[in-house]
Design an enzyme around this catalytic site. Sequence first.
Site, short mmCIF file in Angstrom:
data_model
loop_
_atom_site.label_atom_id
_atom_site.label_comp_id
_atom_site.label_asym_id
_atom_site.label_seq_id
_atom_site.Cartn_x
_atom_site.Cartn_y
_atom_site.Cartn_z
N GLU A 164 -2.03 1.18 1.60
CA GLU A 164 -0.94 1.24 0.64
C GLU A 164 -1.44 1.85 -0.65
OE1 GLU A 164 -1.23 -3.15 -1.46
OE2 GLU A 164 0.11 -2.92 0.25
N ALA A 165 -0.49 2.33 -1.44
CA ALA A 165 -0.79 2.82 -2.78
C ALA A 165 0.36 2.39 -3.68
CB ALA A 165 -0.97 4.33 -2.78
N SER A 168 3.64 4.04 -2.29
CA SER A 168 3.87 4.32 -0.87
C SER A 168 3.18 3.30 0.01
CB SER A 168 3.37 5.72 -0.51
OG SER A 168 1.97 5.80 -0.64
N GLU A 169 3.64 3.25 1.25
CA GLU A 169 2.99 2.49 2.31
C GLU A 169 2.50 3.50 3.34
OE1 GLU A 169 2.73 -0.70 1.93
OE2 GLU A 169 4.28 -1.13 0.43
N ASP A 305 -5.98 16.19 -8.99
CA ASP A 305 -6.09 14.75 -8.78
C ASP A 305 -7.07 14.44 -7.65
OD1 ASP A 305 -5.50 12.07 -9.35
OD2 ASP A 305 -3.94 11.98 -7.83
#
Length: 488
Positions: A164-165, A168-169, A305
């Site tokens: 996960e973040a 989002s999953e 990034d």
Amino acid sequence: MESRSKVKTYGKNRRYINKDIEIWASLDERPCALKPRNIENFNNQERSDLEHIHSKPKKDSLLSWNILLKKGSYKENELLAKRNQNLVPTVIIPASPRDNASKSVVSKKEVVNLSSSVALSGKPANNSKLDPLHRLLQIVAQEDALPFSQFVKSQTFEIQKIGEASYSEVYQASNADDVPVVWKVIPFGEDGQAQYADVLNEVQISQWIKVDGFANLHQVVVVKGTYPSLLLEEWDRYLMQNGSENDRPDSYSSTQLYCVLCLDHSGTDLEHFELRSWRECWSVFYETLKILSLVETRYEFEHRDLHWGNILIRKADRSEEEVSFLLNEISLDDIESVDFPGSQDKADDFDNILQVTLIDFTLARASYSQGIISYNEFNDPDLFNGVDDYQFDIYRLMSRVTKGRWAQFFPITNVLWLHYLIHQLLHKKNLSSPLTETETLMRSRLKQIFRLIDPVKTMQFQQAEDSIRSKSTVTSATSLLNWVRQKY
């Protein structure tokens, strides 16, 4: 739905189940560039490194670069953006789609930001009259969002949450051929969720760029509805085993929108991948450098990034015969004279012992045909206020370089992230001091390049003049790759 007030956790990687599926430690981080130091006096430094085989690398005090890495003021960033909002950037873009890196780059025609409704040339973009949702649907060739549960039932045979973040999953789903595919499920459009511009940027760049080193994009689907029960069951299982920093997605309403990116399973993120030698460290750096050089040339690409959660690693696909030949039968002293099987680039073949894939283009910038570019405007002030990790200094460095002109092409941002990458390899992977000549040479290479592209030494910020001067001849991943190939 109820508003989520969670602070964005840029670059903060989440926990994973086990080493087999520890992938994509940070899929939703938010993505930022320089100018040219003369390349001299490195041979003496390299010999010094070789003499100290058992010495441990010094811990860098990167966060003490006060004049260079001072936290950026968000108001200052706003002023910079306003100052430049009426300017037409002098962007170099491809005249037509690029199939190989040998094609030349020409001056810009019409420059369009696909994650904005305004063409930078002053003319309206072709899709500028569409609202953000319909622009996204147009990009993924849908007329309307599909029911989420219906999409899940039509696609999966087995599915498992693996990470996960913040936004989002991440699930691993097997298709009809039992091939693992990664689903990145991004709720968007509401407060505390990913915004339309972020999703548009990632989807567009993922569709544009088809090269080795980028995860193969199988499908992008916009779906709508409550969270499917099958995914909720997997979400709960993951919570019981690993915990979670995200809200349980059962609170989403029937009108909630999601973007689902279906990609190849490309390995384990660098933070969690176990590097066993300095040769492997060199392979990670060199493969990343080659990928960035390629997409710089073809697409004027900047990742912006590239923290170690966005670099996926897996063992290179080689036959047992090749591995035996490369690792057991030769030494570095033989590289220039040995006839490597199946390759005309001996050094590349020797160094390619790991396969690297770059992911997450939320903050990236790229050019495509007819002067069209896609980029992120970096509107979130939190991005520039992070502390306690060199990653956050890189965002501030990029802000100082671009001065709010995020549409323009600043390839030196890729060099900044390569400096960050070497820092992580030298100081965060906990490798022991090299005990062989080969291992010593691999670490020496990394340390030499680390000094070469050190932004503190190569960049001079003229505060009074509000400008940046650079002393380095390395201004892009491509120029650095050329230097490496000439040097080694």
